[in-house]
Enzyme design. Structure first.
Site, PDB file in Angstrom:
ATOM      1  N   ARG A 119       0.592  -1.356   0.014  1.00 57.77           N
ATOM      2  CA  ARG A 119      -0.008  -0.183   0.108  1.00 57.77           C
ATOM      3  C   ARG A 119       0.886   1.087   0.138  1.00 57.77           C
ATOM      4  NH1 ARG A 119      -3.048  -3.049   3.729  1.00 57.77           N
ATOM      5  NH2 ARG A 119      -4.787  -4.302   2.508  1.00 57.77           N
ATOM      6  N   LYS A 141       2.284  11.240 -11.787  1.00 52.96           N
ATOM      7  CA  LYS A 141       1.381  10.228 -12.764  1.00 52.96           C
ATOM      8  C   LYS A 141       2.049   8.875 -12.929  1.00 52.96           C
ATOM      9  CE  LYS A 141      -1.721  12.995 -15.250  1.00 52.96           C
ATOM     10  NZ  LYS A 141      -2.417  13.387 -16.569  1.00 52.96           N
ATOM     11  N   GLU A 183       7.505  17.305 -25.670  1.00 50.05           N
ATOM     12  CA  GLU A 183       6.922  17.664 -24.283  1.00 50.05           C
ATOM     13  C   GLU A 183       7.674  19.035 -24.024  1.00 50.05           C
ATOM     14  OE1 GLU A 183       4.553  16.051 -23.384  1.00 50.05           O
ATOM     15  OE2 GLU A 183       4.938  13.681 -23.334  1.00 50.05           O
ATOM     16  N   LYS A 225       6.009  22.750 -14.994  1.00 47.71           N
ATOM     17  CA  LYS A 225       5.121  21.408 -14.635  1.00 47.71           C
ATOM     18  C   LYS A 225       4.926  21.537 -12.922  1.00 47.71           C
ATOM     19  CE  LYS A 225       4.350  16.556 -14.916  1.00 47.71           C
ATOM     20  NZ  LYS A 225       4.327  15.407 -15.894  1.00 47.71           N
ATOM     21  N   GLU A 235      -5.426  16.737 -11.314  1.00 42.51           N
ATOM     22  CA  GLU A 235      -6.200  17.013 -12.670  1.00 42.51           C
ATOM     23  C   GLU A 235      -7.676  17.003 -12.392  1.00 42.51           C
ATOM     24  OE1 GLU A 235      -4.324  14.303 -15.656  1.00 42.51           O
ATOM     25  OE2 GLU A 235      -6.429  15.130 -17.148  1.00 42.51           O
ATOM     26  N   ARG A 239      -4.631  20.887 -14.652  1.00 43.55           N
ATOM     27  CA  ARG A 239      -3.525  20.144 -15.015  1.00 43.55           C
ATOM     28  C   ARG A 239      -3.685  19.379 -16.292  1.00 43.55           C
ATOM     29  NH1 ARG A 239       0.026  15.231 -11.396  1.00 43.55           N
ATOM     30  NH2 ARG A 239       1.059  14.756 -13.069  1.00 43.55           N
ATOM     31  N   ASN A 243      -1.907  18.081 -21.057  1.00 42.60           N
ATOM     32  CA  ASN A 243      -2.437  16.821 -21.902  1.00 42.60           C
ATOM     33  C   ASN A 243      -2.480  17.454 -23.479  1.00 42.60           C
ATOM     34  OD1 ASN A 243      -4.302  14.079 -21.832  1.00 42.60           O
ATOM     35  ND2 ASN A 243      -2.746  14.103 -20.597  1.00 42.60           N
ATOM     36  N   HIS A 246      -2.392  14.747 -26.424  1.00 45.44           N
ATOM     37  CA  HIS A 246      -2.396  13.557 -25.743  1.00 45.44           C
ATOM     38  C   HIS A 246      -3.627  12.658 -26.332  1.00 45.44           C
ATOM     39  CE1 HIS A 246       1.042  14.876 -23.663  1.00 45.44           C
ATOM     40  NE2 HIS A 246       1.411  13.760 -23.257  1.00 45.44           N
ATOM     41  N   HIS A 250      -2.336   9.588 -28.066  1.00 47.50           N
ATOM     42  CA  HIS A 250      -2.396   8.120 -27.324  1.00 47.50           C
ATOM     43  C   HIS A 250      -3.341   7.096 -28.325  1.00 47.50           C
ATOM     44  CE1 HIS A 250      -1.889   9.420 -22.823  1.00 47.50           C
ATOM     45  NE2 HIS A 250      -0.795   9.451 -23.444  1.00 47.50           N
ATOM     46  N   HIS A 263       6.150   7.912 -27.877  1.00 42.70           N
ATOM     47  CA  HIS A 263       5.352   8.765 -27.097  1.00 42.70           C
ATOM     48  C   HIS A 263       5.364  10.257 -27.752  1.00 42.70           C
ATOM     49  CE1 HIS A 263       2.510  10.415 -24.240  1.00 42.70           C
ATOM     50  NE2 HIS A 263       3.366  11.330 -23.905  1.00 42.70           N
TER      51      HIS A 263
HETATM   52  N1  NAD Z   1       4.051  10.289 -15.807  1.00 36.02           N
HETATM   53  C1  NAD Z   1       4.169  11.202 -16.754  1.00 36.02           C
HETATM   54  O1  NAD Z   1       3.871  12.303 -16.167  1.00 36.02           O
HETATM   55  C2  NAD Z   1       4.635  11.055 -18.088  1.00 36.02           C
HETATM   56  C3  NAD Z   1       4.803  12.078 -18.852  1.00 36.02           C
HETATM   57  C4  NAD Z   1       5.326  11.860 -20.159  1.00 36.02           C
HETATM   58  C5  NAD Z   1       5.271  10.717 -20.571  1.00 36.02           C
HETATM   59  N2  NAD Z   1       4.933   9.596 -19.727  1.00 36.02           N
HETATM   60  C6  NAD Z   1       5.113   8.048 -20.309  1.00 36.02           C
HETATM   61  O2  NAD Z   1       6.713   7.924 -20.663  1.00 36.02           O
HETATM   62  C7  NAD Z   1       6.870   6.970 -21.492  1.00 36.02           C
HETATM   63  C8  NAD Z   1       7.762   7.647 -22.551  1.00 36.02           C
HETATM   64  O3  NAD Z   1       8.987   7.608 -21.707  1.00 36.02           O
HETATM   65  P1  NAD Z   1      10.473   7.944 -22.622  1.00 36.02           P
HETATM   66  O4  NAD Z   1      10.106   8.701 -23.762  1.00 36.02           O
HETATM   67  O5  NAD Z   1      11.661   8.083 -21.527  1.00 36.02           O
HETATM   68  O6  NAD Z   1      10.876   6.443 -23.226  1.00 36.02           O
HETATM   69  P2  NAD Z   1      11.440   5.102 -22.848  1.00 36.02           P
HETATM   70  O7  NAD Z   1      11.228   4.978 -21.122  1.00 36.02           O
HETATM   71  O8  NAD Z   1      10.926   4.168 -23.438  1.00 36.02           O
HETATM   72  O9  NAD Z   1      13.133   5.336 -23.024  1.00 36.02           O
HETATM   73  C9  NAD Z   1      13.226   5.378 -24.489  1.00 36.02           C
HETATM   74  C10 NAD Z   1      14.377   4.291 -24.794  1.00 36.02           C
HETATM   75  O10 NAD Z   1      15.640   5.079 -24.466  1.00 36.02           O
HETATM   76  C11 NAD Z   1      16.230   3.906 -23.499  1.00 36.02           C
HETATM   77  N3  NAD Z   1      17.187   4.917 -22.620  1.00 36.02           N
HETATM   78  C12 NAD Z   1      16.705   5.570 -21.553  1.00 36.02           C
HETATM   79  N4  NAD Z   1      17.647   6.379 -20.908  1.00 36.02           N
HETATM   80  C13 NAD Z   1      18.568   6.023 -21.648  1.00 36.02           C
HETATM   81  C14 NAD Z   1      20.054   6.627 -21.774  1.00 36.02           C
HETATM   82  N5  NAD Z   1      20.298   7.797 -20.945  1.00 36.02           N
HETATM   83  N6  NAD Z   1      21.050   6.501 -22.660  1.00 36.02           N
HETATM   84  C15 NAD Z   1      20.765   5.554 -23.704  1.00 36.02           C
HETATM   85  N7  NAD Z   1      19.282   4.664 -24.006  1.00 36.02           N
HETATM   86  C16 NAD Z   1      18.518   5.264 -22.880  1.00 36.02           C
HETATM   87  C17 NAD Z   1      15.294   3.095 -22.898  1.00 36.02           C
HETATM   88  O11 NAD Z   1      15.926   2.068 -22.442  1.00 36.02           O
HETATM   89  C18 NAD Z   1      14.359   2.860 -24.124  1.00 36.02           C
HETATM   90  O12 NAD Z   1      14.790   2.089 -24.981  1.00 36.02           O
HETATM   91  C19 NAD Z   1       5.489   6.730 -22.261  1.00 36.02           C
HETATM   92  O13 NAD Z   1       5.100   5.405 -21.615  1.00 36.02           O
HETATM   93  C20 NAD Z   1       4.625   7.932 -21.660  1.00 36.02           C
HETATM   94  O14 NAD Z   1       3.209   7.552 -21.594  1.00 36.02           O
HETATM   95  C21 NAD Z   1       4.595   9.825 -18.593  1.00 36.02           C
HETATM   96  O1  LIG Z   2       1.500  15.225 -15.896  1.00 36.68           O
HETATM   97  C1  LIG Z   2       0.489  15.306 -16.682  1.00 36.68           C
HETATM   98  O2  LIG Z   2      -0.661  15.644 -16.179  1.00 36.68           O
HETATM   99  C2  LIG Z   2       0.569  15.316 -18.082  1.00 36.68           C
HETATM  100  O3  LIG Z   2      -0.525  14.888 -18.793  1.00 36.68           O
HETATM  101  C3  LIG Z   2       2.092  14.825 -18.604  1.00 36.68           C
HETATM  102  C4  LIG Z   2       1.847  14.018 -20.026  1.00 36.68           C
HETATM  103  O4  LIG Z   2       3.014  14.530 -20.776  1.00 36.68           O
HETATM  104  C5  LIG Z   2       1.970  12.624 -19.878  1.00 36.68           C
HETATM  105  O5  LIG Z   2       2.329  11.878 -21.090  1.00 36.68           O
HETATM  106  C6  LIG Z   2       0.856  11.864 -18.994  1.00 36.68           C
HETATM  107  O6  LIG Z   2       1.290  10.625 -18.637  1.00 36.68           O
HETATM  108  C7  LIG Z   2      -0.526  11.749 -19.808  1.00 36.68           C
HETATM  109  O7  LIG Z   2      -1.378  11.665 -18.677  1.00 36.68           O
HETATM  110  P1  LIG Z   2      -2.682  10.719 -19.000  1.00 36.68           P
HETATM  111  O8  LIG Z   2      -3.432  11.085 -17.945  1.00 36.68           O
HETATM  112  O9  LIG Z   2      -3.218  11.129 -20.393  1.00 36.68           O
HETATM  113  O10 LIG Z   2      -2.262   9.229 -18.884  1.00 36.68           O
HETATM  114 ZN    ZN Z   3       3.311  13.271 -22.593  1.00 35.23          ZN
END
Ligand code: NAD
Ligand SMILES: O=C(O)C(=O)C[C@@H](O)[C@H](O)[C@H](O)COP(=O)(O)O
Ligand code: ZN
Length: 362
Positions: A119, A141, A183, A225, A235, A239, A243, A246, A250, A263
């Site tokens: 938890r 998130k 982004e 952010k 959100e 917030r 998006n 997105h 998505h 992404h």
């Molecule tokens: N939680 C949030 O607020 C939020 C915001 C934006 C995106 N996201 C999510 O994030 C994901 C995309 O993340 P991403 O763009 O970082 O992709 P990713 O995590 O897939 O990483 C991209 C690639 O680069 C590699 N890599 C990572 N760091 C490296 C480094 N320093 N050197 C060499 N290779 C490296 C990874 O292994 C992978 O193959 C999506 O699932 C998206 O939905 C979440």
């Molecule tokens: O942090 C947020 O809020 C965002 O929307 C950041 C986005 O860049 C990110 O891809 C987020 O994961 C998208 O949110 P979701 O709620 O559509 O999954």
């Molecule tokens: Zn995003």
């Protein structure tokens, strides 16, 4: 080193931004005797896992690790279970701290593992992609994907610290650097015209990973952010502006199969569709839509729909978007560059028209 604070009262946490921070014991909120589980993947581990492990062992921590397979298609409940199994096999309890060492996929999966293991246990984000450093590691998130939708299973759960070592970007593939710039550009488009203009003057340096401009850019994105999250953590209002692009993006990721389009690439096209719709509604000017398109193109990002998708392919996915309320499609659009807003009930024919405007015709 730069520091940006996310102000959430007693859950306030710092984002440290600088070079060689993986080796700096002062940025880790850990002490001798603490137990740590590092979550990373098979690509990043050979590059950075030893450095982080050695720094933590020099603090006196007991360090374990679990490596996930690499890729968006492994952002799944199965990967979550790999983390739980690794924690349970070593009898980790609520006093263990999880560390996410990787990009947004690792950060989102490890964050959701931290949110749900027994938890909730503490977690630290160490983002190693540009996208994770400017976006996914901040704001709490966490999620995994479902075959029918992006980030459909997850929680809002904040890290206790974010450690951004910009030197890790030197090993990042160029395509991934460009994806992170989507982004970055989004922040200027939704909330900060002055930053958008700065990007127009500095995007080439960012593509080339010029450290001074990179660190300023990352700190500005994290500050934007952090301010939004402090105002609207879960959100219920502003917030949603983060998006932009997105709902369309998505749909692209889900329709094509996770990992085919990155992404950031999908979000770039999604932002153009949102801008086209905004222009059709009489908001943003044609000239400013052109500025957005030009900046995305300079970041080597796509600005038109995948050629294997038709406009009608988007809507079933869009109607599952998490911003949909009472069956009404809600989109983030642009009043003008630097000023986004959320619509209440979007006319689907207008949405299809905007998608068509961003679709290549033979
Ligand atoms: N939680 C949030 O607020 C939020 C915001 C934006 C995106 N996201 C999510 O994030 C994901 C995309 O993340 P991403 O763009 O970082 O992709 P990713 O995590 O897939 O990483 C991209 C690639 O680069 C590699 N890599 C990572 N760091 C490296 C480094 N320093 N050197 C060499 N290779 C490296 C990874 O292994 C992978 O193959 C999506 O699932 C998206 O939905 C979440
Ligand atoms: O942090 C947020 O809020 C965002 O929307 C950041 C986005 O860049 C990110 O891809 C987020 O994961 C998208 O949110 P979701 O709620 O559509 O999954
Ligand atoms: Zn995003």
């Amino acid at each position: 080193m730069l520091t940006v604070n996310v102000e959430l009262k007693e859950r306030r946490y710092p984002i440290y931004i600088g070079e060689n921070l993986l080796k700096d014991p002062s940025v880790y909120p850990l002490k001798s005797g603490d137990k740590v589980m590092i979550v990373s993947n098979e690509t990043i581990a050979p590059l950075y896992l030893d450095t982080v492990t050695k720094t933590l062992e020099n603090i006196g921590c007991k360090v374990s690790n679990v490596l996930l397979p690499d890729g968006e298609k492994y952002k799944t409940l199965q990967s979550l279970d790999l983390i739980f199994t690794a924690l349970l096999k070593e009898n980790h309890g609520r006093d263990t701290t999880l560390i996410a060492l990787g990009g947004g996929v690792i950060g989102d999966v490890a964050g959701y593992a931290a949110a749900s293991y027994q938890r909730g246990i503490k977690f630290i984000q160490i983002p190693t992609t540009l996208l994770a450093q400017v976006d996914s590691s901040v704001g709490g998130k966490t999620a995994v994907n479902h075959p029918l939708g992006k980030n459909m299973i997850g929680a809002f759960y904040q890290p206790i610290t974010v450690i951004v070592d910009t030197l890790t970007l030197n090993s990042l593939p160029k395509r991934e650097v460009n994806a992170g710039l989507a982004e970055v550009i989004k922040y200027g488009a939704i909330l900060d015209l002055a930053f958008f203009h700065w990007l127009e003057q500095h995007i080439d340096n960012l593509v080339a990973l010029q450290q001074a401009d990179l660190q300023y850019c990352i700190s500005r994105c994290c500050q934007i952010k952090a301010d939004v999250v402090a105002r609207d953590e879960t959100e219920k209002g502003d917030r949603a502006l983060l998006n932009l692009g997105h709902t369309f993006g998505h749909a692209i990721e889900t329709h094509l199969g996770y990992g085919n389009w990155l992404h950031g690439e999908a979000v770039a096209v999604g932002m153009m569709m949102a801008a086209a719709l905004s222009e059709q509604l009489g908001n943003i000017s044609k000239a400013d839509v052109g500025r957005l398109e030009k900046l995305l193109a300079r970041a080597n990002l796509p600005t038109i729909s995948p050629d294997t998708m038709q406009p009608e392919d988007y809507l079933p996915h869009m109607m599952r978007d998490k911003k949909v309320l009472a069956g009404k499609l809600r989109l983030v659009l642009l009043k003008t560059l630097g000023q986004a807003y959320v619509t209440t009930d979007m006319d689907k024919s207008l949405v299809l028209s905007a998608i068509s405007a961003c679709t290549q015709t033979d």
